[in-house]
Design a protein around this motif. Sequence first.
Motif, PDB file in Angstrom:
ATOM      1  N   ARG A   1      -9.871 -22.094  -7.641  1.00  0.00           N
ATOM      2  CA  ARG A   1     -10.080 -20.731  -7.153  1.00  0.00           C
ATOM      3  C   ARG A   1     -11.325 -20.724  -6.282  1.00  0.00           C
ATOM      4  O   ARG A   1     -12.320 -21.379  -6.590  1.00  0.00           O
ATOM      5  CB  ARG A   1     -10.172 -19.724  -8.299  1.00  0.00           C
ATOM      6  CG  ARG A   1     -11.415 -19.796  -9.122  1.00  0.00           C
ATOM      7  CD  ARG A   1     -11.532 -18.606 -10.061  1.00  0.00           C
ATOM      8  NE  ARG A   1     -12.806 -18.690 -10.762  1.00  0.00           N
ATOM      9  CZ  ARG A   1     -13.310 -17.728 -11.487  1.00  0.00           C
ATOM     10  NH1 ARG A   1     -12.671 -16.604 -11.622  1.00  0.00           N
ATOM     11  NH2 ARG A   1     -14.472 -17.879 -12.084  1.00  0.00           N
TER      12      ARG A   1
ATOM     13  N   MET B   1      -9.176 -20.915 -19.473  1.00  0.00           N
ATOM     14  CA  MET B   1      -9.799 -19.606 -19.294  1.00  0.00           C
ATOM     15  C   MET B   1      -8.906 -18.699 -18.460  1.00  0.00           C
ATOM     16  O   MET B   1      -8.766 -18.886 -17.247  1.00  0.00           O
ATOM     17  CB  MET B   1     -11.153 -19.780 -18.584  1.00  0.00           C
ATOM     18  CG  MET B   1     -12.064 -20.789 -19.239  1.00  0.00           C
ATOM     19  SD  MET B   1     -12.539 -20.350 -20.904  1.00  0.00           S
ATOM     20  CE  MET B   1     -13.915 -19.282 -20.579  1.00  0.00           C
TER      21      MET B   1
ATOM     22  N   ALA C   1      -9.071 -15.777 -16.704  1.00  0.00           N
ATOM     23  CA  ALA C   1     -10.130 -14.869 -16.244  1.00  0.00           C
ATOM     24  C   ALA C   1      -9.528 -13.793 -15.336  1.00  0.00           C
ATOM     25  O   ALA C   1      -9.049 -12.771 -15.829  1.00  0.00           O
ATOM     26  CB  ALA C   1     -11.224 -15.686 -15.559  1.00  0.00           C
TER      27      ALA C   1
ATOM     28  N   GLY D   1     -16.735 -13.256 -11.935  1.00  0.00           N
ATOM     29  CA  GLY D   1     -15.409 -13.644 -12.422  1.00  0.00           C
ATOM     30  C   GLY D   1     -15.458 -14.486 -13.673  1.00  0.00           C
ATOM     31  O   GLY D   1     -14.452 -15.107 -14.046  1.00  0.00           O
ATOM     32  N   TYR D   2     -16.609 -14.526 -14.348  1.00  0.00           N
ATOM     33  CA  TYR D   2     -16.695 -15.251 -15.619  1.00  0.00           C
ATOM     34  C   TYR D   2     -16.348 -14.320 -16.773  1.00  0.00           C
ATOM     35  O   TYR D   2     -16.657 -13.125 -16.744  1.00  0.00           O
ATOM     36  CB  TYR D   2     -18.107 -15.819 -15.833  1.00  0.00           C
ATOM     37  CG  TYR D   2     -18.308 -17.114 -15.098  1.00  0.00           C
ATOM     38  CD1 TYR D   2     -18.072 -18.334 -15.711  1.00  0.00           C
ATOM     39  CD2 TYR D   2     -18.697 -17.111 -13.767  1.00  0.00           C
ATOM     40  CE1 TYR D   2     -18.213 -19.530 -15.029  1.00  0.00           C
ATOM     41  CE2 TYR D   2     -18.851 -18.296 -13.066  1.00  0.00           C
ATOM     42  CZ  TYR D   2     -18.609 -19.502 -13.701  1.00  0.00           C
ATOM     43  OH  TYR D   2     -18.740 -20.679 -13.017  1.00  0.00           O
ATOM     44  N   ILE D   3     -15.733 -14.924 -17.796  1.00  0.00           N
ATOM     45  CA  ILE D   3     -15.366 -14.141 -18.975  1.00  0.00           C
ATOM     46  C   ILE D   3     -16.627 -13.859 -19.790  1.00  0.00           C
ATOM     47  O   ILE D   3     -17.468 -14.742 -19.986  1.00  0.00           O
ATOM     48  CB  ILE D   3     -14.320 -14.893 -19.820  1.00  0.00           C
ATOM     49  CG1 ILE D   3     -13.035 -15.101 -18.999  1.00  0.00           C
ATOM     50  CG2 ILE D   3     -14.026 -14.149 -21.106  1.00  0.00           C
ATOM     51  CD1 ILE D   3     -11.937 -15.885 -19.707  1.00  0.00           C
TER      52      ILE D   3
ATOM     53  N   GLY E   1     -18.725 -19.869 -20.682  1.00  0.00           N
ATOM     54  CA  GLY E   1     -19.237 -20.478 -19.452  1.00  0.00           C
ATOM     55  C   GLY E   1     -18.109 -21.125 -18.679  1.00  0.00           C
ATOM     56  O   GLY E   1     -16.943 -20.726 -18.809  1.00  0.00           O
ATOM     57  N   ASP E   2     -18.443 -22.119 -17.863  1.00  0.00           N
ATOM     58  CA  ASP E   2     -17.438 -22.812 -17.056  1.00  0.00           C
ATOM     59  C   ASP E   2     -16.807 -23.918 -17.909  1.00  0.00           C
ATOM     60  O   ASP E   2     -17.470 -24.894 -18.271  1.00  0.00           O
ATOM     61  CB  ASP E   2     -18.098 -23.411 -15.809  1.00  0.00           C
ATOM     62  CG  ASP E   2     -17.068 -23.981 -14.858  1.00  0.00           C
ATOM     63  OD1 ASP E   2     -16.986 -23.513 -13.722  1.00  0.00           O
ATOM     64  OD2 ASP E   2     -16.319 -24.905 -15.262  1.00  0.00           O
ATOM     65  N   ALA E   3     -15.530 -23.745 -18.226  1.00  0.00           N
ATOM     66  CA  ALA E   3     -14.878 -24.677 -19.154  1.00  0.00           C
ATOM     67  C   ALA E   3     -14.861 -26.092 -18.585  1.00  0.00           C
ATOM     68  O   ALA E   3     -15.099 -27.065 -19.315  1.00  0.00           O
ATOM     69  CB  ALA E   3     -13.455 -24.206 -19.450  1.00  0.00           C
ATOM     70  N   GLY E   4     -14.583 -26.230 -17.280  1.00  0.00           N
ATOM     71  CA  GLY E   4     -14.551 -27.562 -16.663  1.00  0.00           C
ATOM     72  C   GLY E   4     -15.901 -28.235 -16.749  1.00  0.00           C
ATOM     73  O   GLY E   4     -16.014 -29.420 -17.096  1.00  0.00           O
TER      74      GLY E   4
HETATM   75  N1  URA Z   1     -13.322 -20.186 -15.551  1.00  0.00           N
HETATM   76  C1  URA Z   1     -14.190 -20.665 -16.472  1.00  0.00           C
HETATM   77  O1  URA Z   1     -14.301 -21.872 -16.667  1.00  0.00           O
HETATM   78  N2  URA Z   1     -14.923 -19.773 -17.166  1.00  0.00           N
HETATM   79  C2  URA Z   1     -14.826 -18.444 -17.000  1.00  0.00           C
HETATM   80  O2  URA Z   1     -15.521 -17.690 -17.685  1.00  0.00           O
HETATM   81  C3  URA Z   1     -13.910 -17.968 -16.032  1.00  0.00           C
HETATM   82  C4  URA Z   1     -13.158 -18.855 -15.326  1.00  0.00           C
END
Ligand code: URA
Length: 212
Positions: free
Chosen positions: A103, A132, A134, A195-197, A202-205
């Motif tokens: 994205r 995620m 989101a 756009g984060y939950i 946080g950022d799952a990746g």
């Molecule tokens: N992707 C993520 O890794 N974390 C989020 O909070 C939203 C999108």
Amino acid sequence: MRVHVVDHPLVSHKLTALRDERTESPTFRLLADELVTLLAYEATRDARVEEVTVETPVAPAHGVRLAAPKPLVVPILRAGLGMLDGMVRLLPTAEVGFLGMVRDEDTLKASTYAERLPADLSGRQCYVLDPMLATGGTLAAAIRFLTDRGADHITAICLLCAPEGIERLERELDGLAAPITVVTAAMDEKLNEKGYIVPGLGDAGDRLYGVV
Ligand code: URA
């Protein structure tokens, strides 16, 4: 569309540890793996089976086995890869296809940069792995991709969901013939301006594989 939030103390326990910013990548990967296996148990409740009879040492027994065609597991790269082992542990005979979607952090729009999937998915049950949910843009695009190729039953497994993402999926996938189910460990509060939950994890990746 059906949304199933798995309400189980082990799921909540593992999710809380995943959310904790002090949890380092090796533990994060292990917990995500275990959590997916628990979610997969619920997600495969509608797995198609066929009746078989086997001989026990004592007598014939009527039972079931997974029906053909084999289910297809589709992790969305990159973070969905962290869910793959936990899923195929429960469905070892499933086939695995890959979908690379990214994205744009400014527009939040999803685009496909890689795919390795059968051209014909007619009659296939697909399990999409995306940690995620989101904005919902990536998952909506992935589901469309699969149904355009003929998939007729889709279950998305997400560690976390935001209500905005669920609403978007409902809007964008309205009218699709294939039944869609989302199985998740929690429905969080909202998305933030990036756009984060929230509260999310946080950022799952990044948390799985580091910031690269
Ligand atoms: N992707 C993520 O890794 N974390 C989020 O909070 C939203 C999108």
